[in-house]
Design a protein around this motif. Structure first.
Motif, short mmCIF file in Angstrom:
data_model
loop_
_atom_site.label_atom_id
_atom_site.label_comp_id
_atom_site.label_asym_id
_atom_site.label_seq_id
_atom_site.Cartn_x
_atom_site.Cartn_y
_atom_site.Cartn_z
N GLY A 1 0.77 -1.24 0.00
CA GLY A 1 0.00 0.00 0.00
C GLY A 1 0.80 1.28 0.00
N VAL A 2 2.15 1.19 0.06
CA VAL A 2 2.97 2.39 0.26
C VAL A 2 3.60 2.82 -1.06
N TYR A 3 3.42 4.11 -1.38
CA TYR A 3 4.05 4.73 -2.54
C TYR A 3 4.53 6.11 -2.13
N LEU A 4 5.60 6.57 -2.76
CA LEU A 4 6.04 7.95 -2.53
C LEU A 4 6.42 8.58 -3.86
N THR A 5 6.29 9.90 -3.94
CA THR A 5 6.62 10.62 -5.16
C THR A 5 6.81 12.09 -4.82
N ASN A 6 7.13 12.90 -5.83
CA ASN A 6 7.37 14.31 -5.63
C ASN A 6 6.39 15.15 -6.45
N ILE A 7 5.98 16.26 -5.88
CA ILE A 7 5.14 17.22 -6.58
C ILE A 7 5.93 18.51 -6.77
N LEU A 8 5.46 19.33 -7.70
CA LEU A 8 6.14 20.59 -8.02
C LEU A 8 5.28 21.74 -7.53
N GLU A 9 5.66 22.28 -6.38
CA GLU A 9 4.91 23.39 -5.78
C GLU A 9 5.84 24.13 -4.82
N GLU A 10 6.28 25.33 -5.24
CA GLU A 10 7.28 26.06 -4.48
C GLU A 10 8.50 25.18 -4.23
N GLY A 11 8.99 24.59 -5.29
CA GLY A 11 10.06 23.62 -5.20
C GLY A 11 9.50 22.21 -5.32
N MET A 12 10.37 21.22 -5.16
CA MET A 12 9.97 19.82 -5.21
C MET A 12 9.72 19.31 -3.80
N ASN A 13 8.53 18.75 -3.58
CA ASN A 13 8.14 18.27 -2.26
C ASN A 13 7.74 16.80 -2.34
N THR A 14 8.15 16.03 -1.35
CA THR A 14 7.86 14.60 -1.34
C THR A 14 6.59 14.32 -0.56
N PHE A 15 5.73 13.48 -1.15
CA PHE A 15 4.52 13.02 -0.48
C PHE A 15 4.53 11.50 -0.47
N ILE A 16 3.88 10.93 0.54
CA ILE A 16 3.81 9.47 0.68
C ILE A 16 2.36 9.07 0.95
N THR A 17 1.96 7.93 0.42
CA THR A 17 0.64 7.36 0.71
C THR A 17 0.82 5.96 1.26
N PHE A 18 0.02 5.62 2.25
CA PHE A 18 0.07 4.28 2.85
C PHE A 18 -1.15 3.44 2.47
N ASP A 19 -2.06 4.03 1.69
CA ASP A 19 -3.29 3.32 1.32
C ASP A 19 -3.54 3.38 -0.18
N ARG A 20 -2.50 3.19 -0.95
CA ARG A 20 -2.58 3.09 -2.41
C ARG A 20 -3.21 4.33 -3.05
N GLY A 21 -2.80 5.49 -2.59
CA GLY A 21 -3.24 6.72 -3.22
C GLY A 21 -4.51 7.31 -2.67
N GLY A 22 -5.08 6.70 -1.65
CA GLY A 22 -6.29 7.25 -1.06
C GLY A 22 -6.04 8.58 -0.38
N ARG A 23 -4.89 8.69 0.29
CA ARG A 23 -4.53 9.92 0.98
C ARG A 23 -3.02 10.08 0.94
N TRP A 24 -2.55 11.30 0.64
CA TRP A 24 -1.12 11.60 0.58
C TRP A 24 -0.75 12.55 1.70
N ARG A 25 0.47 12.44 2.20
CA ARG A 25 0.93 13.30 3.29
C ARG A 25 2.43 13.54 3.17
N PHE A 26 2.92 14.56 3.89
CA PHE A 26 4.35 14.81 3.96
C PHE A 26 5.04 13.69 4.74
N LEU A 27 6.34 13.51 4.49
CA LEU A 27 7.13 12.58 5.28
C LEU A 27 7.55 13.25 6.58
N LYS A 28 7.52 12.49 7.66
CA LYS A 28 7.94 13.03 8.95
C LYS A 28 9.44 13.32 8.94
N LYS A 29 9.79 14.39 9.62
CA LYS A 29 11.21 14.73 9.77
C LYS A 29 11.89 13.70 10.68
#
Length: 679
Positions: free
Chosen positions: A266-294
């Motif tokens: 269920g886990v995928y990660l990728t980058n979006i282009l918004e004020e730079g490149m930001n990484t998002f991760i989903t744990f439910d196959r794209g149902g919800r995306w979130r930032f990675l914890k520091k």
């Protein structure tokens, strides 16, 4: 190949000839076998191929000038490269020879003059089964079910096509100059259905990012040179798509950072282009995306406003910023290794290495600077070597606790310029090969391969006391009934303790236990035409869908579907629990002409478990002058679930039908009754 111990590198000596070597002890010693292939040059881009599931089958493709011979030459081996047989081809291959996934004696390849060639005896003899074969352009898609003896046309006006996860995709230009649309077949081309996706102009593109038999991740390019688009996720038919992530980075060089974390489902990660490149991760196959914890052991820059961890992907690797892509393996449960940076967005500065032991929920800063890395012993061992372009190396780092602590081993007294690491496919091996070069006495590069067998460093076999039961996707603070639930069930793995310095061994098998979970809102994704509101689980209608209907041709009928915006995530196995309210109004019309891009096939009813026809008998009562009038209305509709019929009160009007599939107002039923019976 797994367990063979065989390495077969081809090394080019810039002043003499192509030298081919053979090793059967994981690269600890090599034998020159150039004579077995007549000292022939091997193609650089697709020169070596091994059979799927059988590494004993090897094919080498010779690098011969097209103008000097009528056909190419291949060398086939049935003993992993110990001996070879030379085969003169009646054509020149334009690509790597492909093996049949079930029977590797069947081979197929496209020639430089666009012929499709087939071998039924592992390359000994070849026959041309089709002419004019291309993979892109204005195409006719043809299919054979008898290994090339007969072909039938299954689609026309095809721009490109692909096959993944049991779905056959075609990008179709329905009219000359019109935007392209996607048609999908889940029965290998018998029937095609139009995917509910935005159309693409000639300047835009579609890209299938990943998929299996349950669902597809599809990138749809935004108009203009934006270098980003939108990720959509499909239903289990590959037809209905929901918007999953916007502003998804897809560079002009055709590189996407979309990564499947294979060590946890269920886990995928990728980058979006918004004020730079930001990484998002989903744990439910794209149902919800979130930032990675520091990571806890890494500080944020002083100027950072929304600090998080960002992961370098294919884009950075292509640009030369990182020497490796993120790494995970199905046999190393929860383990992820990647280059990244901490801050508001990805930094182009020298990246560091980060590791996660729980599939991406938490991270740890583990190594400073870029490294080559590899996972060994089913995750019980990680190895890494510093990556320098201008400096030689002589040591390797290794960790037995998922990157918490590292030890250093000097493998040579003569440093080398590192080219990379190589290990047996999979993670079961304890051997790692370090290859590179160093200047010889005449200042010419001398290639060097050093193989380290960590069985001599980790001598103790793991015992039962070295393992622990680990609940995946657990946050340890939620309700015990739902803690660890993902896609309808929770998984508990038998996993090596971090402090156990021992080896799993080649016989180690991942052990897991599964338990079903009750359904929650997290088991549902937004339906086609809806999007998930930021920081909530609520699905809202997309603004461009207001006052519009969703016209979907399925099974030869036009369904006008309006609902509250939720559907269960494909592959989700939850039971009972929460069911989002759903309202469907279904009006059936004929679709008219066949919506498939093929002219040869018409739509037939597909036998599936799901929608079926039932007659609903709905009772309602009306209180009128103390007399009870009862109406019985019969109405055929397509439903998903069963019907709940309840008795009615004397003085009130009730209509109670399972909200999971339909809700009809009393006035609607009165109108239908009047139309059918005139009263």
């Amino acid at each position: 190949g797994d367990g063979t111990g065989v390495s077969l590198p081809a090394v080019l000596d810039f002043f003499t000839d192509l030298l081919s070597f053979y090793s059967e002890d994981y690269g600890k010693s090599f034998h020159d076998v150039s004579h077995a292939i007549n000292n022939t040059f091997i193609k650089k881009d697709f020169g070596i191929s091994a059979g799927p599931g059988n590494p004993q089958q090897v094919i080498l493709t010779a690098n011969l000038p097209f103008t000097e011979s009528p056909g190419g030459v291949i060398f086939t081996s049935m003993d992993a490269g110990v001996t070879f047989r030379s085969v003169q081809l009646p054509f020149h291959p334009a690509q790597a020879i492909q093996f049949h996934y079930q029977d590797p004696k069947y081979l197929v390849v496209i020639s430089i003059d666009d012929g499709l060639w087939l071998s039924e005896d592992f390359g000994n003899s070849w026959s041309e089964v089709h002419e004019g074969v291309h993979t892109r352009g204005e195409l006719i898609l043809r299919r054979t079910k008898d290994v090339g003896k007969n072909f039938t046309t299954i689609a026309k006006n095809i721009v490109s096509f692909g096959y993944i996860g049991g779905f056959l995709f075609t990008s179709v230009m329905e009219k000359l100059g019109s935007p392209r649309v996607i048609y999908v077949s889940s029965d290998q081309g018998d029937h095609f259905r139009k995917a509910q996706l935005p159309s693409a102009t000639t300047e835009q593109f579609y890209s299938v990012l990943d998929g299996d038999e349950d669902m597809i991740f599809m990138h749809v390019d935004n108009p203009g040179d934006t270098y980003f688009g939108t990720i959509y996720t499909s239903d289990d038919r590959g037809i209905l798509y929901s918007k999953s992530l916007e502003r998804h980075l897809f560079g002009g060089e055709g590189k996407s950072d979309f990564t499947n974390v294979t060590s946890l489902r269920g886990v995928y990660l990728t980058n979006i282009l918004e004020e730079g490149m930001n990484t998002f991760i989903t744990f439910d196959r794209g149902g919800r995306w979130r930032f990675l914890k520091k990571p806890e052991n890494v500080n944020c820059p002083e100027t950072s406003k929304k600090c998080s961890l960002h992961i370098h992907g294919e884009h950075s690797h292509f640009s030369g910023i990182t020497p490796m892509l993120p790494l995970s393996e199905p046999t190393a449960i929860g383990l992820v290794i990647a280059h990244g940076s901490v801050g508001d967005s990805i930094s182009a500065a020298r990246p560091d290495v980060y590791v996660s032991g729980d599939g991406g929920y938490t991270w740890w800063g583990t190594l400073r600077g870029p490294h080559h890395y590899s996972i060994l012993d089913s995750g019980g061992l990680i190895v890494a070597v510093e990556a320098h372009r201008d400096r030689q190396i002589s040591s390797i780092k290794f960790s037995t606790d998922e990157g918490q602590c590292w030890k250093v081993f000097n493998f040579t007294d003569h440093p080398i310029f590192l080219a990379g690491l190589a290990s047996e496919p999979g993670t079961k091996t304890m051997n790692i090969s370090i290859f590179g070069y160093r200047p010889d006495d005449d200042d010419q590069p001398m290639w060097v391969a050093v193989t380290i067998d960590f069985e001599h460093l980790l001598t103790r076999e793991c015992g039962e006391e070295d393992y622990v039961q680990w609940l995946a996707h657990s946050d340890y603070d939620s309700d015990p009934e739902t803690d660890g639930c993902l896609l309808g069930y929770k998984e508990t793995f038998r996993r090596l303790k971090k402090l156990s310095a021992c080896r799993n061994g080649r016989g180690y098998v991942v052990s897991r236990q599964q338990r079903p979970c009750p359904c929650t809102r997290e088991d549902y994704m937004c339906e086609y035409g809806f999007y998930r509101h930021e920081n909530t689980s609520e699905c809202l209608l997309q603004p461009d869908f207001l006052n519009q209907t969703q016209d979907i041709c399925l099974n030869g009928e036009l369904e006008d579907l309006q609902n509250t915006g939720y559907r269960k995530i494909p592959g989700d196995k939850c039971e009972e629990g929460v069911r989002p309210p759903r309202r469907e109004d279904v009006f059936k019309k004929l679709c008219g002409k066949d919506i498939s891009p093929t002219s040869a096939n018409s739509h037939t009813k597909r036998s599936v478990s799901g929608p079926f026809l039932l007659t609903i008998i709905t009772h309602y009562t009306v209180a009128k002058k103390q007399s009870k009038i009862t109406y019985h209305i019969c109405y055929n509709i397509k439903i998903i679930n069963t019907v709940c019929l309840t008795s009615m009160s004397k003085s009130d009007v009730f209509l109670k039908i399972n909200m999971n599939f339909v809700h009809k107002s009393i006035s609607t039923f009165k109108r239908i009754h009047k139309e059918k019976h005139g009263c």
